[in-house]
Enzyme design. Structure first.
Site, PDB file in Angstrom:
ATOM      1  N   GLY A 247       0.826  -1.197   0.000  1.00 51.58           N
ATOM      2  CA  GLY A 247       0.000   0.000   0.000  1.00 51.58           C
ATOM      3  C   GLY A 247       0.858   1.243   0.000  1.00 51.58           C
ATOM      4  N   GLN A 250       0.232   9.035   2.453  1.00 48.80           N
ATOM      5  CA  GLN A 250       0.755  10.376   2.238  1.00 48.80           C
ATOM      6  C   GLN A 250       2.215  10.511   2.650  1.00 48.80           C
ATOM      7  OE1 GLN A 250      -2.060  12.585   4.459  1.00 48.80           O
ATOM      8  NE2 GLN A 250      -1.454  11.792   6.451  1.00 48.80           N
ATOM      9  N   PHE A 251       2.704   9.589   3.484  1.00 48.38           N
ATOM     10  CA  PHE A 251       4.082   9.724   3.956  1.00 48.38           C
ATOM     11  C   PHE A 251       5.015   8.646   3.416  1.00 48.38           C
ATOM     12  CE2 PHE A 251       1.419  11.455   7.478  1.00 48.38           C
ATOM     13  CZ  PHE A 251       1.661  12.781   7.187  1.00 48.38           C
ATOM     14  N   LYS A 268       8.013  -0.148   6.117  1.00 49.32           N
ATOM     15  CA  LYS A 268       7.419   1.155   5.805  1.00 49.32           C
ATOM     16  C   LYS A 268       8.546   2.063   5.318  1.00 49.32           C
ATOM     17  CE  LYS A 268       4.302   2.851   8.600  1.00 49.32           C
ATOM     18  NZ  LYS A 268       3.058   3.059   7.814  1.00 49.32           N
ATOM     19  N   ASP A 359      -2.486   8.936  16.950  1.00 47.35           N
ATOM     20  CA  ASP A 359      -3.100   8.776  15.621  1.00 47.35           C
ATOM     21  C   ASP A 359      -3.852   7.449  15.546  1.00 47.35           C
ATOM     22  OD1 ASP A 359      -3.809   9.389  13.044  1.00 47.35           O
ATOM     23  OD2 ASP A 359      -1.884   8.840  12.154  1.00 47.35           O
TER      24      ASP A 359
END
Length: 505
Positions: A247, A250-251, A268, A359
């Site tokens: 996936g 935005q970061f 990531k 978050d």
């Protein structure tokens, strides 16, 4: 993942037994020489002649473990090992008793002392009744599956949980003054092994015979990828092979990867400039010490050059948000409540550690095999560059998930996480619907200040919506703790309590 398997449980005659799992998926070791190995540490403890092994305690494997580096020792469930040294903390230096004296490091939570109660695959120790029910109700556990656990109310006593035709039954295992154990007073036993052996042969007041030790859905987490990870967890990118993009956000992107040619991981990759490397490393050093079955474990980082890599455990089904919206996420209300309880469990641990997520949302919760859910990305929001965040989202925070005191005054606390959890409950019960539908971020803030709260969604139990409303109380101090939320959700469907054969027969 691996196929369901079973093994004979302990029979009290000294045969080695250990815990079983159905999640035995770990990629087999391959071409280590083609991938850069971790920097060597000091040599293992001095070689000890096998003739002196009698000095060392014998442990038995509770789960299969495949070596990840040349310093590790592979073993199978039931293998016996001499423990030579425990100086490395979570990783012990061991010598195999059965395979020509091979030596290496092993994860300490994958073994138990030979012939001890902890080595029995039916003994789960300190787990709750609701956890026992969830484990036994897994589809791979048959009628007659059982486990024994420590009593939640009486120290020194035990509880026997058995899967019956229509539910899980619980029995108290109590002690007489002479220390003997009993379920019904007409049958007493000196040790738990004798009790188990007796009820394997006859029901004697139980709902059924004890036929199969309870299988577990997953192996426990190891303390990092390898023993050096506690001190040296900055790794080279050459050790990571990116296999498949899972996936993008935005970061950065999320990839399925392979570490050291042996271990599946999630990677990531952060877009350049997303955060300060120094601040990230400071936060990550704290994140790495946070270990709980319902938190995604941070394994390692690559920060020497951009993009930064964050290496974590891999979860098969990705984010809870996409899972709920997809075909795999068609869950019954009992399963939805269980998902919520798992998230509350992970957050309760962060609460105990005085750590704030900042978050919490369904997009930052990951789903694995057998409905296992874990909280991810805790702490990352604190080190994201706010100007970059604002440029991508139009706001410093994801407003619809953020408590008003955090959105307006930057007051982030564990109680602002509780507010966010209420929104997660909305996402769960609506199968991933976007919160505050049809409203802009400014409208949401304005309406919340006017005491607006999202109404009860269709097909949502009132009791579940009441928990949401508790999370959205205006006064942060009036919001429940995650410990309370975990308890409320675990007990959401009150099952029958202990079944006492003495009262029945």
């Amino acid at each position: 993942m691996g196929s369901c398997c079973s093994s004979q449980d302990g029979d009290g005659n000294g045969k080695a037994t250990a815990g079983s799992t159905v999640d035995s998926h770990e990629l087999s070791q391959s071409v280590k020489g083609k991938i850069k190995q971790p920097e060597p540490k000091p040599k293992p403890p001095p070689q000890v002649p096998p003739a002196q092994d009698v000095k060392y305690p014998i442990y038995v494997g509770k789960y299969d473990y495949d070596s990840r580096t040349d310093d590790d020792l592979s073993f199978k469930k039931g293998d016996l090992m001499y423990i030579i040294s425990t100086d490395e903390g979570d990783w012990w230096f061991a010598r195999s008793k059965d395979t020509a004296g091979k030596e290496g490091y092993i994860p300490s939570n994958y073994v138990a002392e030979y012939k001890s109660l902890d080595a029995e695959e039916w003994f789960l120790g300190k787990i709750k009744r609701v956890e026992a029910e969830k484990m036994l109700n897994q589809s791979f556990n048959q009628v007659g599956s059982f486990l024994i656990r420590d009593s939640e109310t009486t120290p020194g006593d035990f509880s026997l949980s058995v899967k019956d035709q229509d539910r899980v039954r619980h029995y108290r295992v109590r002690r007489l003054e002479d220390g003997s154990l009993f379920v019904t007073r007409r049958s007493t036993f000196q040790i738990l092994h004798e009790l188990v052996d007796h009820y394997k042969i006859e029901t004697d007041g139980l709902c059924c015979k004890l036929l199969y030790p309870c299988l577990q859905a997953e192996k426990p987490q190891t303390a990092g990828l390898l023993r050096q990870a506690n001190e040296e967890w900055e790794i080279e990118k050459t050790q990571i092979k990116l296999l498949r993009r899972l996936g993008a956000g935005q970061f950065g992107e999320v990839w399925e990867g392979l570490w050291n040619g042996t271990t599946s991981v999630a990677v990531k990759t952060l877009k350049p400039g997303t955060m300060s490397v120094e601040e990230f490393l400071q936060e990550a050093s704290i994140m790495k010490r946070l270990r709980h079955p319902k938190l995604i474990q941070l394994y390692a980082v690559c920060t020497k050059e951009e993009p930064i890599y964050i290496v974590t455990e891999l979860m098969k089904y990705g984010s809870l948000l996409e899972y709920l919206r997809g075909e795999d996420g068609v869950l019954k209300i009992e399963q939805l409540v269980d998902v919520a309880a798992q998230v509350a469990s992970g957050m309760s641990y962060l609460e105990q550690q005085n750590y704030i997520h900042r978050d919490l949302a369904a997009r930052n919760i990951l789903v694995g095999e057998h409905g296992i859910c874990k909280v991810a990305d805790f702490g990352l929001a604190r080190v994201i560059d706010e100007e970059i965040y604002e440029a991508h989202t139009g706001a410093k925070f994801p407003i619809k998930w953020t408590a008003p005191e955090a959105a307006m005054y930057n007051r982030f606390t564990i109680k602002s996480d509780v507010w966010s959890f209420g929104v997660v409950l909305y996402e769960i019960i609506t199968y991933g619907r976007f919160p505050y539908p049809g409203m802009t971020n400014p409208e949401v803030l304005e309406k919340i200040q006017q005491n607006y709260r999202m109404p009860c969604p269709a097909n949502c139990p009132k009791q579940f919506h009441d928990i949401m409303l508790d999370c959205w109380r205006e006064d942060p101090a009036s919001r429940p703790t995650f410990e309370t939320l975990q308890w409320q959700l675990e007990e959401f469907f009150n099952s029958e309590g202990y079944r006492d054969p003495d009262a029945i027969h």
